[in-house]
Design an enzyme around this catalytic site. Structure first.
Site, PDB file in Angstrom:
ATOM      1  N   SER A   1      -3.985  -7.515  -1.402  1.00  0.00           N
ATOM      2  CA  SER A   1      -4.825  -6.687  -0.543  1.00  0.00           C
ATOM      3  C   SER A   1      -5.489  -5.618  -1.392  1.00  0.00           C
ATOM      4  O   SER A   1      -4.816  -4.932  -2.179  1.00  0.00           O
ATOM      5  CB  SER A   1      -3.989  -6.055   0.581  1.00  0.00           C
TER       6      SER A   1
ATOM      7  N   HIS B   1      -6.557   0.950  -5.135  1.00  0.00           N
ATOM      8  CA  HIS B   1      -5.419   0.228  -5.695  1.00  0.00           C
ATOM      9  C   HIS B   1      -5.413  -1.184  -5.129  1.00  0.00           C
ATOM     10  O   HIS B   1      -6.183  -1.520  -4.219  1.00  0.00           O
ATOM     11  CB  HIS B   1      -4.085   0.932  -5.392  1.00  0.00           C
TER      12      HIS B   1
ATOM     13  N   HIS C   1       0.822  -1.218   0.000  1.00  0.00           N
ATOM     14  CA  HIS C   1       0.000   0.000   0.000  1.00  0.00           C
ATOM     15  C   HIS C   1       0.857   1.269   0.000  1.00  0.00           C
ATOM     16  O   HIS C   1       0.419   2.312   0.501  1.00  0.00           O
ATOM     17  CB  HIS C   1      -0.941   0.008   1.216  1.00  0.00           C
TER      18      HIS C   1
END
EC number: 3.4.21.97
Length: 589
Positions: free
Chosen positions: A118, A142, A47
């Site tokens: 994720s 994303h 992330h």
């Protein structure tokens, strides 16, 4: 330019509800958000938006969940992974010899380091329904490559061909794979168009991070709790078991089992080498240290059967222990019992040795034994003698008895079971106490409860030290009272010698006359009615006696006024004593 790497996996599994409410995404919401999605989603590491390594080529909502197919295109990131894989001993070994996989260090390194996917989406589902498709309000932001996903079943599979990656997942149908291929070709055309537009200028690599950022992410992955059990669970849940892959998760069983992550934590450790080729790991983990976050299940001890134990009495058990003590001293014994210490040797006393005089007489009889014998029991403890306080004792002797000194040679044991101590001068003081005169006894009057019984005087403790000054003062005060009472006693004896002939006549005692009160205040009230009677009485008393009779008090010489006694004579000896006592009190006042 390095060849691209494809990664595929589920972002959401509908058959596995997440443990957190904010991670829950229903199938209807996913369909609605996919229609509003514009353009391919970026693909980054953990992330981190500065560590973007590629893009999401296809998102397909299938029956099992939301499936993702991504493409890693960053040359800088792939170069770092290539150099790191060459330093890894595990990756350099390559696939097992019985495997049909080709050695690929980049795929093996990515499968071991970034084993999960994720999805970054909006938390509030209701607020995201009316959101537009721009970057600020998009429902999906994303997709990240991570060590392990927060949702279960989000295992990442890496490969060089997209079809090879999609074939690893048995939940994808042929229609799902065809839809993903169409999305992949469309995204490829868009990417080719963008590269043609930027051909004049150097292409900008989306990966803005460096190797230090990746190293920090790998360190953070070590602190993920139960990472390996979660990866094992994800592998069985997804079904990546019957086909070979570069996934570095642990061994999975050949048959599909019911997945339960709580039961997975309690599973015993599976053997590293299995007889089934499909169950064996791609690389043995014997030379690799276990991460700090992993937990190894302890080996369970075999349970004892019913016939393994024998019941013995306690005496037999202790006898076996005692018999095994000599064997414990042999070389190679498993346990050594401490040796029993010998009993202490008693000292030998010499009659002429002055240093041994402080021992008691029993020590002279002790001699060291030739053989070790059990120690003698302790001698019985003699109770300390107890004696009540004796008023005839001196202070030093009384304190000694109260502290409980042991009896000495001067004590003797009497028949009644008590100890007695012979003291110097005790018999002499006892004789003086028995032969004491009436002067040493307190005065008692007829009519009292203890009349006729001798009462001891209060003894003045003049022999005490200066620390008992308060007690000496109290004794002096008692001496003054005692002297006043003795003086009153002498005066009363004198009155008894003079007054009985005139006051205790038989005719007067026979006359029933009420006894007057003995208080001074009542005598003052009765003085007026007795005035006329006093005038007729014989004038044998003096003027001082008549004035005293009018006042109703006894005169200073303790002689009762004749007019008052003639009217109210005492009826008996008790009444006379009461009047004399009142007169004594008036005199003391």
């Amino acid at each position: 330019m390095a060849d691209p790497v494809y990664v595929g996996g589920f972002l959401v599994r509908y058959d596995e509800p997440p443990g957190e409410a904010e991670l829950f995404l229903p199938s209807g919401v996913v369909d609605r958000w996919l229609r509003d999605c514009r353009g391919p989603l970026p693909l980054n590491v953990n992330h981190d938006e500065s560590a973007t390594v590629g893009y999401v080529a296809g998102l397909q909502n299938v029956r099992a969940g939301l499936f993702c197919l991504g493409r890693v295109t960053s040359p800088k990131f792939l170069d770092i992974v290539q150099k790191a894989s060459e330093k890894s001993e595990l990756v350099s070994r390559g696939p097992p010899s019985e495997s049909s996989l080709r050695p690929d260090g980049v795929l093996e390194f990515l499968s071991g380091s970034y084993s999960g996917l994720s999805l970054s989406s909006r938390r509030d589902i209701n607020a995201a329904d009316g959101a537009a498709g721009d970057a600020e309000t998009a429902c999906f932001k994303h997709v990240a490559l991570c060590s392990v996903g927060r949702r279960r079943g989000t295992l990442a599979v890496y490969g060089r061909q997209p079809d090879w990656v999609m074939e690893r997942f048995p939940d994808l149908t042929e229609a799902d794979r065809e839809a993903l291929r169409n999305q992949l070709s469309g995204s490829g055309e868009v990417a080719a168009k963008e590269s043609a537009e930027s051909s004049a200028a150097a292409a900008v690599d989306p990966f803005q991070s460096d190797s230090y950022g990746l190293l920090g992410n790998s360190v953070d992955a070590l602190y993920i709790q139960e990472r390996l059990p979660k990866l094992r669970y994800d592998k069985r849940l997804v079904g990546v078991t019957a086909r070979e892959s570069y996934v570095k998760a642990s061994v999975s069983p050949a048959e599909q089992e019911t997945c339960d992550i709580k039961v997975e934590k309690e599973r015993p450790k599976e053997p590293e080498q299995s007889h089934v080729p499909t169950e064996s790991m791609s690389h043995p983990m014997s030379a690799v240290a276990t991460p700090a976050a992993s937990t190894v299940a302890p080996s369970q001890a075999p349970l004892a059967l019913a016939h393994d134990g024998v019941y013995l009495p306690k005496d037999a058990f202790f006898s076996l222990i005692g018999a095994s003590r000599p064997l414990a001293e042999a070389a190679g014994a498993r346990a050594a019992y401490p040796a029993v210490p010998p009993p202490p040797a008693y000292p030998v006393m010499n009659y002429e040795d002055p240093s041994s005089r402080h021992f008691d007489y029993s020590a002279w009889l002790r001699r060291p034994a030739y053989d070790a014998v059990p120690p003698l029991p302790p001698p019985p403890v003699m109770p300390m003698p107890y004696r009540r306080r004796d008023p005839m004792m001196e202070e030093a002797e009384r304190a000694a008895w109260e502290r409980g000194y042991a009896p000495s040679a001067y004590d003797h044991y009497v028949n009644n079971g008590s100890w007695s101590r012979s003291r110097s001068g005790a018999l002499k003081r006892r004789r003086e106490r028995d032969a004491s005169s009436d002067e040493e006894e307190d005065m008692s009057f007829p009519g009292e409860a203890d009349h006729g019984k001798a009462r001891k005087r209060l003894k003045a403790h003049h022999g005490r030290d200066n620390n008992n000054s308060g007690s000496d003062a109290k004794g002096d005060r008692y001496d003054d009272i005692r002297e006043a009472l003795q003086e009153l006693k002498r005066e009363m004896l004198a009155v008894r010698q003079i007054a009985p002939a005139a006051l205790l006549a038989p005719a007067q005692l026979a006359t029933p006359v009420a006894s007057p009160t003995t208080t001074t205040s009542h005598q003052a009230e009765a003085s007026e009615p007795q005035a006329s009677t006093a005038a007729a009485a014989p004038s044998t008393a003096s003027s001082h006696g008549s004035k005293s009779a009018e006042r109703g008090v006894v005169n200073a010489s303790c002689r009762v006024a004749p007019p008052l006694e003639a009217v109210n004579p005492p009826k008996d000896m008790v009444d006379l004593n009461r009047r004399l006592f009142v007169a004594a009190l008036n005199k003391m006042e």
